[in-house]
Scaffold this active site. Structure first.
Site, PDB file in Angstrom:
ATOM      1  N   CYS A 171     -19.840 -58.288  20.608  1.00  0.00           N
ATOM      2  CA  CYS A 171     -18.727 -57.717  21.362  1.00  0.00           C
ATOM      3  C   CYS A 171     -19.249 -56.578  22.233  1.00  0.00           C
ATOM      4  O   CYS A 171     -20.166 -55.874  21.837  1.00  0.00           O
ATOM      5  CB  CYS A 171     -17.648 -57.184  20.414  1.00  0.00           C
ATOM      6  SG  CYS A 171     -16.131 -56.695  21.261  1.00  0.00           S
ATOM      7  N   CYS A 175     -16.179 -50.308  19.966  1.00  0.00           N
ATOM      8  CA  CYS A 175     -15.240 -49.506  19.176  1.00  0.00           C
ATOM      9  C   CYS A 175     -16.020 -48.836  18.041  1.00  0.00           C
ATOM     10  O   CYS A 175     -16.819 -49.481  17.360  1.00  0.00           O
ATOM     11  CB  CYS A 175     -14.115 -50.371  18.627  1.00  0.00           C
ATOM     12  SG  CYS A 175     -13.145 -51.135  19.945  1.00  0.00           S
ATOM     13  N   CYS A 198     -16.009 -50.251  14.309  1.00  0.00           N
ATOM     14  CA  CYS A 198     -16.160 -51.708  14.140  1.00  0.00           C
ATOM     15  C   CYS A 198     -17.633 -52.078  14.101  1.00  0.00           C
ATOM     16  O   CYS A 198     -18.415 -51.676  14.964  1.00  0.00           O
ATOM     17  CB  CYS A 198     -15.473 -52.424  15.305  1.00  0.00           C
ATOM     18  SG  CYS A 198     -15.680 -54.214  15.232  1.00  0.00           S
ATOM     19  N   CYS A 218     -16.456 -60.350   8.307  1.00  0.00           N
ATOM     20  CA  CYS A 218     -17.049 -61.046   9.458  1.00  0.00           C
ATOM     21  C   CYS A 218     -18.487 -60.667   9.803  1.00  0.00           C
ATOM     22  O   CYS A 218     -19.400 -61.371   9.440  1.00  0.00           O
ATOM     23  CB  CYS A 218     -16.138 -60.878  10.660  1.00  0.00           C
ATOM     24  SG  CYS A 218     -14.545 -61.637  10.369  1.00  0.00           S
TER      25      CYS A 218
HETATM   26  N1  SAH Z   1     -11.422 -57.412  20.025  1.00  0.00           N
HETATM   27  C1  SAH Z   1     -10.177 -57.792  19.455  1.00  0.00           C
HETATM   28  C2  SAH Z   1     -10.279 -58.726  18.252  1.00  0.00           C
HETATM   29  C3  SAH Z   1     -11.350 -58.470  17.202  1.00  0.00           C
HETATM   30  S1  SAH Z   1     -11.173 -57.167  16.060  1.00  0.00           S
HETATM   31  C4  SAH Z   1      -9.360 -56.578  19.135  1.00  0.00           C
HETATM   32  O1  SAH Z   1      -9.851 -55.484  19.333  1.00  0.00           O
HETATM   33  O2  SAH Z   1      -8.210 -56.720  18.754  1.00  0.00           O
HETATM   34  C5  SAH Z   1      -9.935 -57.647  14.917  1.00  0.00           C
HETATM   35  C6  SAH Z   1      -9.258 -56.441  14.259  1.00  0.00           C
HETATM   36  O3  SAH Z   1     -10.092 -55.867  13.232  1.00  0.00           O
HETATM   37  C7  SAH Z   1      -8.987 -55.325  15.255  1.00  0.00           C
HETATM   38  O4  SAH Z   1      -7.721 -54.781  15.076  1.00  0.00           O
HETATM   39  C8  SAH Z   1     -10.072 -54.346  14.899  1.00  0.00           C
HETATM   40  O5  SAH Z   1      -9.773 -53.094  15.393  1.00  0.00           O
HETATM   41  C9  SAH Z   1     -10.133 -54.465  13.395  1.00  0.00           C
HETATM   42  N2  SAH Z   1     -11.345 -53.883  12.799  1.00  0.00           N
HETATM   43  C10 SAH Z   1     -12.569 -53.817  13.321  1.00  0.00           C
HETATM   44  N3  SAH Z   1     -13.425 -53.160  12.508  1.00  0.00           N
HETATM   45  C11 SAH Z   1     -12.735 -52.798  11.435  1.00  0.00           C
HETATM   46  C12 SAH Z   1     -13.073 -52.108  10.232  1.00  0.00           C
HETATM   47  N4  SAH Z   1     -14.308 -51.661   9.995  1.00  0.00           N
HETATM   48  N5  SAH Z   1     -12.101 -51.931   9.326  1.00  0.00           N
HETATM   49  C13 SAH Z   1     -10.856 -52.390   9.544  1.00  0.00           C
HETATM   50  N6  SAH Z   1     -10.481 -53.054  10.656  1.00  0.00           N
HETATM   51  C14 SAH Z   1     -11.390 -53.243  11.600  1.00  0.00           C
END
Ligand code: SAH
Length: 377
Positions: free
Chosen positions: A122, A126, A129, A352
């Site tokens: 990606c 963020c 993430c 994931c």
């Molecule tokens: N890029 C898209 C879809 C992928 S992320 C988006 O941003 O919506 C899917 C979800 O998982 C998003 O809401 C993301 O913010 C959340 N997510 C990512 N990392 C995380 C983490 N470490 N703990 C909890 N949620 C997380």
């Protein structure tokens, strides 16, 4: 039938799996065939899950031979398949060129949700993430996005121990990647998921999750009525800028305006799901909850509070459960619908991004970096 020369000349065979009904109709017309072949082939591909053109018995032998020459049915390869004690099943699928993606199946009573990826890695970066650390490799093709649903359907079908008759009732684009940065392929894929001749899922059952890539979000509202989830995570630009950097380009005010417009564009009554990751001391105060209520005013919303999945050196901690519950109460008191996302599949430690990391480690025999947890858990 003779294959038109222009089709045989195409440098690559087309993977039929990623073609919408409209694409297939154009494809057959170009090949000098009747357009109705499109719906026939579509059923073979996505309902009967055929991979061999010779299975398509309502299609003439001639046409089948032509199809073999000008097209393929290519599905991803499974390189990892594990089921958690809670039934969550995780797959790592390998794509052409060796890239790996993750797909997660989450069975619940009365429904089965498949969480799929739209990109390898990606680009959004963020800060909470783990996929962000992997960087961005490439967009998935529409066939690779659809291939995940195809493969999961096939594996669930073929599994003789699947006594509960698990199947896919919902698809969410919440795996790796930002769907709206792979707009054309994602739009094709969600169209195929909702197509009667393919998976026939209703628009409430196909959800696209985005961090808010605005021009594309506005376009999506005009071109599709897929259900929308927005990764909000903060109620001020200052905090959201640091968590979801794309906010610096498309700040909250614009994001909320686009959300309002998205709802307006929907023909049927609908709502937007707002995802909100609970980070200790960052975005979880009572004041944040009050601001969230204000921010969502006038938008039919559901808030999904996500306990943060920690990973090494993330710099964040998950809010304590009592804080998450208070936050939820605060929202509910104001009339918002709020839920706390359940953690799934913990025992196989296979959220994931982490899963891909493990498979990579095995194949490379060395650790590239600590692949942390992320996503749907
Ligand atoms: N890029 C898209 C879809 C992928 S992320 C988006 O941003 O919506 C899917 C979800 O998982 C998003 O809401 C993301 O913010 C959340 N997510 C990512 N990392 C995380 C983490 N470490 N703990 C909890 N949620 C997380």
């Amino acid at each position: 039938m003779n294959v038109p020369v222009n089709l045989l000349d195409k440098p690559v065979k087309q993977n039929l799996l990623g073609m919408t009904l409209q694409d297939l109709e154009a494809f057959f017309t170009e090949a000098g065939e009747k357009a109705f072949r499109a719906s026939q082939v579509m059923k073979w591909l996505h309902q009967l899950l055929a991979t061999d053109f010779d299975e398509m018995t309502n299609i003439s032998k001639n046409l089948r031979e032509t199809l073999k020459q000008i097209s393929t049915i290519e599905v991803p390869e499974i390189v990892f398949d594990q089921t958690s004690t809670d039934g969550t099943r995780k797959w790592v699928m390998q794509l052409e060129g060796g890239n790996k993606i993750e797909t997660v199946y989450i069975p619940e009573s009365g429904r089965g949700t498949l969480c799929i990826s739209s990109q390898v890695g990606c680009a959004l970066d963020c800060s909470f993430c783990s996929t962000a650390r992997q960087g961005f490799s490439r967009n998935l093709t529409s066939a690779e996005i659809v291939g995940q649903v195809w493969m999961a359907s096939r594996l669930l079908n073929d599994d003789s121990s699947n006594k509960d008759e698990q199947r896919i009732t919902n698809v969410v684009l919440m795996g790796m990647g930002e769907p709206l940065l792979n707009y054309d392929n994602v739009l094709k894929a969600v169209t195929i998921f909702m197509e009667d001749n393919a998976y026939g899922l209703s628009k409430r059952r196909v959800t696209l999750s985005t961090s808010g890539v605005l021009p594309k979000l506005d376009l999506l509202g005009e071109q599709s009525d897929v259900a929308l989830a927005v990764s909000l995570h903060a109620v001020t630009d200052k905090v959201r800028d640091s968590l979801v950097p794309i906010n610096q380009k498309y700040p909250l005010k614009e994001l909320m305006a686009s959300c309002r417009q998205y709802i307006k564009n929907q023909k049927a009554k609908s709502h937007i799901t707002f995802e909100y990751v609970m980070l200790n001391g960052v975005n979880d105060s009572k004041e944040d909850a009050v601001k969230l209520v204000k921010l969502l005013k006038g938008i039919p919303s559901k808030v999904n509070l996500i306990p943060f999945n920690p990973f090494p050196d993330s710099g964040y901690e998950c809010s304590p459960m009592p804080v998450i519950k208070d936050f939820k109460e605060q929202l509910m008191k104001s009339g918002l619908i709020a839920t706390i996302r359940k953690t799934r599949g913990e025992d196989i430690d296979a959220a994931c991004g982490q899963l891909v990391g493990k498979v990579e480690d095995k194949s490379r025999r060395k650790r590239k970096f600590d692949q942390p947890r992320y996503g749907m858990n």
